[in-house]
Design a protein around this motif. Structure first.
Motif, PDB file in Angstrom:
ATOM      1  N   VAL A   4       0.823  -1.210   0.000  1.00 56.46           N
ATOM      2  CA  VAL A   4       0.000   0.000   0.000  1.00 56.46           C
ATOM      3  C   VAL A   4       0.859   1.264   0.000  1.00 56.46           C
ATOM      4  CG1 VAL A   4      -2.023  -1.089   1.034  1.00 56.46           C
ATOM      5  CG2 VAL A   4      -0.322  -0.021   2.513  1.00 56.46           C
ATOM      6  N   TYR A   5       2.128   1.105   0.382  1.00 61.74           N
ATOM      7  CA  TYR A   5       3.057   2.234   0.364  1.00 61.74           C
ATOM      8  C   TYR A   5       4.467   1.680   0.206  1.00 61.74           C
ATOM      9  CZ  TYR A   5       4.935   6.844   1.378  1.00 61.74           C
ATOM     10  OH  TYR A   5       5.556   8.055   1.267  1.00 61.74           O
ATOM     11  N   VAL A  47       5.386   3.944  -4.412  1.00 59.24           N
ATOM     12  CA  VAL A  47       4.000   3.481  -4.474  1.00 59.24           C
ATOM     13  C   VAL A  47       3.236   4.129  -3.329  1.00 59.24           C
ATOM     14  CG1 VAL A  47       2.448   1.489  -4.246  1.00 59.24           C
ATOM     15  CG2 VAL A  47       4.647   1.223  -5.430  1.00 59.24           C
ATOM     16  N   ASN A  48       2.097   4.758  -3.662  1.00 61.71           N
ATOM     17  CA  ASN A  48       1.226   5.349  -2.646  1.00 61.71           C
ATOM     18  C   ASN A  48      -0.197   5.195  -3.167  1.00 61.71           C
ATOM     19  OD1 ASN A  48      -0.025   6.825  -0.659  1.00 61.71           O
ATOM     20  ND2 ASN A  48       1.040   8.744  -1.082  1.00 61.71           N
ATOM     21  N   ASP A  49      -0.766   3.986  -2.983  1.00 64.40           N
ATOM     22  CA  ASP A  49      -2.063   3.706  -3.604  1.00 64.40           C
ATOM     23  C   ASP A  49      -3.251   4.110  -2.748  1.00 64.40           C
ATOM     24  OD1 ASP A  49      -2.485   1.742  -1.707  1.00 64.40           O
ATOM     25  OD2 ASP A  49      -2.700   0.111  -3.156  1.00 64.40           O
ATOM     26  N   GLY A  50      -2.989   4.765  -1.598  1.00 65.46           N
ATOM     27  CA  GLY A  50      -4.070   5.209  -0.749  1.00 65.46           C
ATOM     28  C   GLY A  50      -4.680   4.095   0.087  1.00 65.46           C
ATOM     29  N   GLY A  51      -4.124   2.894  -0.031  1.00 65.27           N
ATOM     30  CA  GLY A  51      -4.622   1.769   0.751  1.00 65.27           C
ATOM     31  C   GLY A  51      -4.383   1.985   2.239  1.00 65.27           C
ATOM     32  N   THR A  52      -5.130   1.275   3.037  1.00 63.07           N
ATOM     33  CA  THR A  52      -5.025   1.446   4.471  1.00 63.07           C
ATOM     34  C   THR A  52      -4.128   0.384   5.083  1.00 63.07           C
ATOM     35  OG1 THR A  52      -6.304   1.828   6.474  1.00 63.07           O
ATOM     36  CG2 THR A  52      -7.074   0.080   5.018  1.00 63.07           C
ATOM     37  N   PHE A  53      -3.656   0.657   6.264  1.00 60.14           N
ATOM     38  CA  PHE A  53      -2.883  -0.321   7.025  1.00 60.14           C
ATOM     39  C   PHE A  53      -3.268  -0.186   8.482  1.00 60.14           C
ATOM     40  CE2 PHE A  53      -0.345   3.503   6.542  1.00 60.14           C
ATOM     41  CZ  PHE A  53       0.134   3.746   7.825  1.00 60.14           C
ATOM     42  N   ALA A  54      -3.044  -1.257   9.227  1.00 64.48           N
ATOM     43  CA  ALA A  54      -3.474  -1.304  10.625  1.00 64.48           C
ATOM     44  C   ALA A  54      -2.642  -2.350  11.350  1.00 64.48           C
ATOM     45  CB  ALA A  54      -4.952  -1.665  10.689  1.00 64.48           C
ATOM     46  N   ASN A  78      -0.835  10.998   7.460  1.00 67.02           N
ATOM     47  CA  ASN A  78       0.489  11.629   7.415  1.00 67.02           C
ATOM     48  C   ASN A  78       1.416  10.915   6.437  1.00 67.02           C
ATOM     49  OD1 ASN A  78      -0.294  13.479   9.311  1.00 67.02           O
ATOM     50  ND2 ASN A  78       0.950  12.663  10.967  1.00 67.02           N
ATOM     51  N   LEU A  79       1.359   9.580   6.424  1.00 67.91           N
ATOM     52  CA  LEU A  79       2.215   8.840   5.497  1.00 67.91           C
ATOM     53  C   LEU A  79       1.801   9.119   4.061  1.00 67.91           C
ATOM     54  CD1 LEU A  79       4.563   6.881   5.161  1.00 67.91           C
ATOM     55  CD2 LEU A  79       2.910   4.999   5.286  1.00 67.91           C
ATOM     56  N   ARG A  80       0.498   9.083   3.783  1.00 68.52           N
ATOM     57  CA  ARG A  80       0.019   9.335   2.415  1.00 68.52           C
ATOM     58  C   ARG A  80       0.323  10.754   1.946  1.00 68.52           C
ATOM     59  NH1 ARG A  80      -4.592   6.377   3.939  1.00 68.52           N
ATOM     60  NH2 ARG A  80      -5.691   8.284   4.414  1.00 68.52           N
ATOM     61  N   GLU A  81       0.091  11.752   2.825  1.00 66.35           N
ATOM     62  CA  GLU A  81       0.194  13.157   2.419  1.00 66.35           C
ATOM     63  C   GLU A  81       1.607  13.722   2.501  1.00 66.35           C
ATOM     64  OE1 GLU A  81      -2.476  14.743   1.159  1.00 66.35           O
ATOM     65  OE2 GLU A  81      -3.585  12.881   1.459  1.00 66.35           O
ATOM     66  N   LYS A 116      14.908   0.175   0.862  1.00 67.07           N
ATOM     67  CA  LYS A 116      13.474   0.323   0.649  1.00 67.07           C
ATOM     68  C   LYS A 116      12.722   0.388   1.977  1.00 67.07           C
ATOM     69  CE  LYS A 116      13.477  -0.115  -3.890  1.00 67.07           C
ATOM     70  NZ  LYS A 116      13.108   0.980  -4.747  1.00 67.07           N
ATOM     71  N   PHE A 117      11.580   1.054   1.949  1.00 70.87           N
ATOM     72  CA  PHE A 117      10.640   1.133   3.061  1.00 70.87           C
ATOM     73  C   PHE A 117       9.273   0.799   2.473  1.00 70.87           C
ATOM     74  CE2 PHE A 117       7.315   3.494   5.187  1.00 70.87           C
ATOM     75  CZ  PHE A 117       7.556   3.234   6.531  1.00 70.87           C
ATOM     76  N   CYS A 118       8.591  -0.210   2.993  1.00 75.67           N
ATOM     77  CA  CYS A 118       7.300  -0.627   2.438  1.00 75.67           C
ATOM     78  C   CYS A 118       6.306  -0.916   3.543  1.00 75.67           C
ATOM     79  CB  CYS A 118       7.431  -1.901   1.596  1.00 75.67           C
ATOM     80  SG  CYS A 118       8.581  -1.794   0.241  1.00 75.67           S
ATOM     81  N   MET A 119       5.028  -0.654   3.261  1.00 75.17           N
ATOM     82  CA  MET A 119       3.944  -1.046   4.151  1.00 75.17           C
ATOM     83  C   MET A 119       3.082  -2.038   3.359  1.00 75.17           C
ATOM     84  SD  MET A 119       2.629  -0.694   7.183  1.00 75.17           S
ATOM     85  CE  MET A 119       3.198   0.864   7.885  1.00 75.17           C
ATOM     86  N   LEU A 120       2.920  -3.221   3.914  1.00 70.96           N
ATOM     87  CA  LEU A 120       2.135  -4.274   3.286  1.00 70.96           C
ATOM     88  C   LEU A 120       0.891  -4.517   4.119  1.00 70.96           C
ATOM     89  CD1 LEU A 120       5.056  -6.798   2.702  1.00 70.96           C
ATOM     90  CD2 LEU A 120       4.278  -4.991   1.161  1.00 70.96           C
ATOM     91  N   SER A 121      -0.254  -4.720   3.441  1.00 72.42           N
ATOM     92  CA  SER A 121      -1.507  -4.929   4.145  1.00 72.42           C
ATOM     93  C   SER A 121      -2.317  -5.992   3.437  1.00 72.42           C
ATOM     94  CB  SER A 121      -2.276  -3.610   4.213  1.00 72.42           C
ATOM     95  OG  SER A 121      -3.354  -3.719   5.114  1.00 72.42           O
ATOM     96  N   GLU A 122      -3.312  -6.529   4.140  1.00 71.39           N
ATOM     97  CA  GLU A 122      -4.196  -7.564   3.568  1.00 71.39           C
ATOM     98  C   GLU A 122      -4.981  -6.992   2.418  1.00 71.39           C
ATOM     99  OE1 GLU A 122      -4.545 -10.845   4.508  1.00 71.39           O
ATOM    100  OE2 GLU A 122      -2.822 -10.526   5.819  1.00 71.39           O
TER     101      GLU A 122
END
Length: 122
Positions: A4-5, A47-54, A78-81, A116-122
């Motif tokens: 997602v990011y 990559v910044n697809d606007g997806g959410t993470f939790a 904050n991460l997206r913007e 690299k820095f990545c956020m992965l979500s379901e």
């Protein structure tokens, strides 16, 4: 898991690496204000697809993956913007501050430009 990011670290502020010893990092997208940039790991968004993470998502820094345990109320926005969050390597179940993401695991020994820095979500 879906990305997602994702970004690439491009610069390390003069004081940023000191935070690793205290088990946290501050990341900020390119264009961070100068007075903040010296304390931040600066990155360029890929990559910044606007997806959410939790909690339950996965944060990846370089080759290491960290389970996300808590996400502050404004961290996603904050991460997206701004490309900005504070990551605490303490496994806390409740966010300490609204812009903080908590993960399980110890802080990396170092972070270098090109990693690299990545956020992965379901």
């Amino acid at each position: 898991m879906k990305t997602v990011y994702a970004s690439t670290f491009v610069a390390i502020g003069a004081c940023a690496s000191e935070s690793l010893q205290d088990n946290f990092i501050i990341i900020f997208g390119e264009g961070a204000p100068d007075d903040l940039a010296e304390y931040c790991f600066i990155h360029r968004t890929d990559v910044n697809d606007g997806g959410t993470f939790a909690a339950g998502s996965t944060l990846v820094i370089g080759e290491k993956s960290y389970p996300v345990t808590a996400v502050g109320d404004v961290a996603r926005e904050n991460l997206r913007e701004l490309g900005h969050i504070t990551v605490r390597f303490d496994g806390a179940a409740q966010p300490e501050f609204p812009g903080t993401v908590h993960v399980d695991g110890s802080a990396p020994a170092s972070i270098k430009p090109g990693q690299k820095f990545c956020m992965l979500s379901e």
